[in-house]
Design an enzyme around this catalytic site. Structure first.
Site, PDB file in Angstrom:
ATOM      1  N   HIS A  61      97.956 -65.356  22.366  1.00  0.00           N
ATOM      2  CA  HIS A  61      98.264 -64.977  23.749  1.00  0.00           C
ATOM      3  C   HIS A  61      97.266 -63.907  24.187  1.00  0.00           C
ATOM      4  O   HIS A  61      96.697 -63.995  25.267  1.00  0.00           O
ATOM      5  CB  HIS A  61      99.696 -64.470  23.850  1.00  0.00           C
ATOM      6  CG  HIS A  61     100.128 -64.133  25.234  1.00  0.00           C
ATOM      7  ND1 HIS A  61     100.322 -65.103  26.201  1.00  0.00           N
ATOM      8  CD2 HIS A  61     100.402 -62.949  25.840  1.00  0.00           C
ATOM      9  CE1 HIS A  61     100.686 -64.528  27.331  1.00  0.00           C
ATOM     10  NE2 HIS A  61     100.744 -63.216  27.139  1.00  0.00           N
ATOM     11  N   GLU A 111     101.995 -59.220  18.814  1.00  0.00           N
ATOM     12  CA  GLU A 111     101.514 -60.531  18.392  1.00  0.00           C
ATOM     13  C   GLU A 111     100.906 -60.475  16.992  1.00  0.00           C
ATOM     14  O   GLU A 111     101.139 -61.356  16.160  1.00  0.00           O
ATOM     15  CB  GLU A 111     100.472 -61.012  19.405  1.00  0.00           C
ATOM     16  CG  GLU A 111     100.157 -62.465  19.334  1.00  0.00           C
ATOM     17  CD  GLU A 111      99.283 -62.922  20.489  1.00  0.00           C
ATOM     18  OE1 GLU A 111      99.042 -64.124  20.566  1.00  0.00           O
ATOM     19  OE2 GLU A 111      98.840 -62.080  21.299  1.00  0.00           O
ATOM     20  N   HIS A 146      94.100 -63.861  32.745  1.00  0.00           N
ATOM     21  CA  HIS A 146      95.478 -64.292  32.496  1.00  0.00           C
ATOM     22  C   HIS A 146      96.025 -64.954  33.753  1.00  0.00           C
ATOM     23  O   HIS A 146      96.368 -64.285  34.729  1.00  0.00           O
ATOM     24  CB  HIS A 146      96.323 -63.077  32.112  1.00  0.00           C
ATOM     25  CG  HIS A 146      97.701 -63.407  31.644  1.00  0.00           C
ATOM     26  ND1 HIS A 146      98.245 -64.673  31.705  1.00  0.00           N
ATOM     27  CD2 HIS A 146      98.674 -62.609  31.090  1.00  0.00           C
ATOM     28  CE1 HIS A 146      99.472 -64.652  31.221  1.00  0.00           C
ATOM     29  NE2 HIS A 146      99.751 -63.411  30.835  1.00  0.00           N
TER      30      HIS A 146
END
Length: 423
Positions: A310, A321, A347
């Protein structure tokens, strides 16, 4: 459940810096960033004034003036990508039973661009308390309801089966494809046109993320503003885009001689039930989604060759993460290359998960791991192999791609070569 295996046979992409699969992959392979100062509107009033924009002309991509007038920018992206994915697949959709062809489109914020612009018009720049609807675009209702995205794609490709919009924030792009896979596996349909689209670069979106300081205020050098896993990172760069896939049952795809990019071998999603924007540092809920996806794929952690992260470039996400990869893959996490394409294309909220699926499939196609751009000063808490700056040649038979979204959504998908398990 029929246990049918599902494969990707068509891909199309609209991304900052590269419209089309070839341009998209060339950009990732080169480690080239597409982030820049915002040009769509005057960003002066905002804390964050950089974004990853697409240079997109609807007419040059096959949309008629009427279609362009009717559809919000994100819907335009979805339709163009859907048509491109079908063309790439070589599938004659018109020759299929239309009730056996479905559509899923993921989107986090729907027609934000269109709604923002139309409010500006009907309120005369915000000066009218009682707006004048007579100045609104005739199809304003379609901007209000995200379901219009799925309807537009279904009309564009001639699909009369299940047609759904999946909106789970920043995991929408994975979840929409995961839902499509399940429809094929259970035998409800034979083909799905699945993906996601978002075009959120607008004043209202910038204001929302400014309020929680999630986006970067680094304006001096926009090309280096997105810095996942870097110790100097200070927020993500907003982007836009779309990626759409043609998904088919493996046997049918082989029977017609289709080019198969990858099998979607496993998918899972979880929620942390914890906080709207906060993440626990141990990464437990993402790790659980990863474990469940691996179980569905019947794969061991040691079989993962690459992780498409991500990697948003916020401090808490990158640490969360990293912890999730260690928790789910164990020692293998330290031997597995990890990278974030958000370092190059920003993003794009609900769209990014599908763009990352596309990047994962292309990494397998080319046996190349794309890099994490702008990673010069690694955060000591992010101590995995994040493939800094330069793409890496590597035999890649299985890829893990993950997503994390506000609201606590955590999703994981495993892509593998379709030859896996053949006698």
């Amino acid at each position: 459940m029929t246990g049918r295996r599902v494969v990707i046979t068509g891909i199309d992409v609209l991304a900052p810096g590269g419209v089309g699969v070839k341009q998209f992959w060339d950009q990732l392979n080169a480690g080239r960033t597409a982030t820049r100062g915002i040009t769509f509107f005057d960003p002066t009033p905002f804390r964050s004034r950089v974004a990853a924009e697409i240079d997109f002309d609807p007419e040059s991509h096959g949309l008629s003036p009427q279609e362009s007038r009717r559809m919000d920018r994100a819907a335009q992206f979805a339709v163009v990508a859907a048509r491109g994915a079908v063309a790439d697949s070589g599938l004659d959709v018109a020759g299929l039973d239309p009730y056996r062809v479905g559509v899923t489109v993921g989107s986090a914020v729907g027609a934000t661009t269109g709604l923002d612009e139309e409010y500006r018009i009907v309120s005369d720049g915000g000066r009218l308390r009682l707006v004048d609807h007579g100045y609104a675009v005739p199809h304003l209702y379609d901007y209000l309801v995200p379901s219009s995205f799925a309807a537009e794609v279904a009309w564009a490709v001639g699909a009369e089966g299940p047609s759904t919009v999946v909106s789970t924030g920043c995991t929408s792009g994975i979840d929409s494809v995961g839902y499509a896979v399940e429809l094929i596996r259970e035998g409800a349909v034979d083909v799905m046109i699945a993906g996601s689209s978002d075009a959120p670069i607008s004043p209202i979106t910038m204001a929302c993320f400014d309020a929680i300081k999630a986006t970067t205020p680094r304006h001096d050098d926009p090309a280096t503003a997105s810095r996942p896993f870097d110790g100097t990172r200070n927020g993500f760069v907003l982007g836009e885009g779309a990626a759409v896939f043609v998904l088919e049952e493996l046997g049918a795809a082989r029977a017609r001689g289709a080019h198969i990019y990858a099998e979607i071998a496993g998918y899972a999603t979880r929620s942390n039930a914890y906080h709207m924007t906060g993440l626990r540092p141990d990464g437990a809920e993402m790790a659980e989604a990863i474990r469940a996806a691996l179980d569905e794929a019947r794969m061991n952690p040691s079989e993962i060759d690459y992780i498409n992260a991500h990697g948003s470039g916020t401090k808490q996400n990158d640490r969360h993460e990293t912890a999730a990869f260690k928790r789910s893959l164990g020692e293998h996490a330290y031997r597995t290359p990890v990278s974030s394409i958000k370092s190059m294309i920003g993003h794009s909220l609900g769209a990014i998960g599908s763009l990352e699926i596309a990047a994962s499939a292309l990494a397998m196609e080319h046996n190349v791991v794309p890099p994490t751009a702008n990673l010069h000063t690694p955060d000591p808490e992010c101590d995995l192999d994040y493939v800094p700056l330069t793409a890496r040649d590597q035999l890649t038979d299985a890829v893990l791609t993950v997503g994390s979204g506000f609201g606590g959504f955590q999703s994981a998908m495993v892509l593998a070569r379709a030859q896996r398990g053949d006698a």
